[in-house]
Scaffold this motif. Sequence first.
Motif, PDB file in Angstrom:
ATOM      1  N   VAL A 268       0.840  -1.206   0.000  1.00 41.52           N
ATOM      2  CA  VAL A 268       0.000   0.000   0.000  1.00 41.52           C
ATOM      3  C   VAL A 268       0.870   1.250   0.000  1.00 41.52           C
ATOM      4  O   VAL A 268       0.614   2.216  -0.738  1.00 41.52           O
ATOM      5  CB  VAL A 268      -0.965  -0.006   1.201  1.00 41.52           C
ATOM      6  N   ALA A 514      -4.357  -5.935   0.495  1.00 40.86           N
ATOM      7  CA  ALA A 514      -4.060  -4.778  -0.364  1.00 40.86           C
ATOM      8  C   ALA A 514      -5.281  -4.571  -1.254  1.00 40.86           C
ATOM      9  O   ALA A 514      -5.883  -5.551  -1.702  1.00 40.86           O
ATOM     10  CB  ALA A 514      -2.811  -5.007  -1.209  1.00 40.86           C
ATOM     11  N   CYS A 541      -9.047  -4.576   5.106  1.00 37.96           N
ATOM     12  CA  CYS A 541      -7.778  -3.938   4.733  1.00 37.96           C
ATOM     13  C   CYS A 541      -7.556  -2.671   5.548  1.00 37.96           C
ATOM     14  O   CYS A 541      -6.461  -2.443   6.076  1.00 37.96           O
ATOM     15  CB  CYS A 541      -7.782  -3.583   3.241  1.00 37.96           C
ATOM     16  N   GLU A 553      -1.018   8.313   4.107  1.00 39.92           N
ATOM     17  CA  GLU A 553      -1.197   6.952   3.595  1.00 39.92           C
ATOM     18  C   GLU A 553      -2.569   6.410   3.978  1.00 39.92           C
ATOM     19  O   GLU A 553      -3.235   5.751   3.176  1.00 39.92           O
ATOM     20  CB  GLU A 553      -0.096   6.032   4.136  1.00 39.92           C
ATOM     21  N   LEU A 557      -5.563   5.079   1.631  1.00 38.96           N
ATOM     22  CA  LEU A 557      -6.147   3.747   1.811  1.00 38.96           C
ATOM     23  C   LEU A 557      -7.657   3.836   2.026  1.00 38.96           C
ATOM     24  O   LEU A 557      -8.417   2.995   1.504  1.00 38.96           O
ATOM     25  CB  LEU A 557      -5.482   3.040   2.985  1.00 38.96           C
TER      26      LEU A 557
END
Length: 566
Positions: A268, A514, A541, A553, A557
């Motif tokens: 990721v 992922a 996830c 991040e 995500l």
Amino acid sequence: METSQLIQPIKNLPTDAAIGVDTWCVSVDTAQKWERAFAKKQQKLVQTTRNLVDEVWNNRPPAQANPVIVHPLQFAGQSVADKLRTLRAKLVQEKGRAMIITALDEVSWLYNVRGSDVSYCPVAHAFAIVTLDSAFFYVDRRKMSTEANSYIEENGIIVRDYGDVSSDVVLLASNQLTPSPTKEFLRNLEIDGGNAANKGNGDSHAVEFVNDLIWVDPGACCFALYSKVSADKVLLQQSPLALAKALKNPVEMEGLKKAHIRDGAAVVQYLVWLDKQMQEIYGACGYFQEAECTKQKKQLGTKRLTEVSVSDKLEEFRASKEHFRGLSFPTTSSVGSNAAIIHYKPETETCAELDPDCIYLFDSGAQYLDGTTDITRTVHFGKPTPHEKSCYTAVLKGHISLGNAMFPNGTNGHALDILARIPLWKDGLDYRHGTGHGIGSYLNVHEGPHQISFRPSAKNVPLQVSMAVTDEPGYYEDGNFGIRIENVLIVKKGNTKFNFGDKGYLSFEHITWAPYQRKLIDVSILVPEEIEWLNEYHAKCREILAPYMNTSEMEWLMKATEPIAV
């Protein structure tokens, strides 16, 4: 080499020709196939006394003395003593008195050691011989540190020089390598009357031992060693260590799960980085948007992204994770038409530059002390065509179908392979590789004996609880693009309403984390159950990877795993 490949160049040889073979480089299975093929022309296989390549290899570098490393019990999960006890019980059951072990991963697994003699595989060049009361480890002694020697000695294993295996097999064949099994050892194994005859009354009884076979795996053992044993004293059968190694113990299973979490976090983080780079350098619309790229022209000296440079960056993200020891195989980092080459390996001098208008496929994995990983994702940083979306979605449907399978005990991977292909078949598409392979526990990334495949060999071993196996359907359009999606699954007990035939049912659990790229999915092709599964997977996830993500991040995500409306 396949038998058919060998037969072609020897067709013009005369009848009664002698064909030299270095049988240290050929398995028993292969050598016997060749012998049968040669016999049709009254030709014969002759074992050469030296390797002809070695004869002409000038300035050959000396063999490296890479150290043998002890694999701690906290990662191995089972002691050497327990593994040897189980193997010896199996030997007795099969009327064997010894086993010659030549598969490097089996030697490493049995003795709980690792090495670095083979790129990407943490194994040492070594042999093993296990008898009913002794165990031998054949290795270059320069590789044995004080710690490794002490560990091997503590486990009652005798270290011998690597080259001694040949003469020791000769001794083994004549029953001179190991002493006869003790009465105490036989009692510990609780041998039944079919393998040993107990004589006498009360506590005093002599044991007459009748086992006399030497176990050799015909697919792994080299013909050179096999030929030193009388054929009528050999048990030619797949090594029992192959299945034992495939059935992960609880510690190995937990390690695999943790390794895949850390690995998923690295993937990721890589996608976050790559998304930003593609937008900044190439004017791509990015991972989330569907629009034509601005096609910014790079100035002289501007940074370029190549298949190799980005795969190096992925390795950097993995290397930052706990217990990382290296990659598990060379990364397939492929853009556009290169992605249509199933086993493509980019080279620095010839690799392609990334293109925001083309599909990018990366198949990669890592070695961690607690597990081995293997994952494939396919992404697009520009505007995918309807055809690319349709193909990606068909692959995804097959991936979901296999991963959600419920099947009775005794089912093999040959029977399940079709589940991943049906969505592709409906469009007249397919792929020319197997759908799943076993995976090691800080060992080889490709591990048997089970597999999910159309190949007949997939019928040999049924899937069983605690096995790990990949789920990796694909589609490859020559000259245009390639698509593959891969997760690692573990086999577990299934929860069914009924239990027809009292067989017991099995299912899979995903341990790879992922996201699947939303903009490559044609939602109109999915059924509600598939959308629900995707949403549940993406929710997991977010939950599982969150501890490894920084703020930016995590924002990425969250967006990549937004639920799809049913």
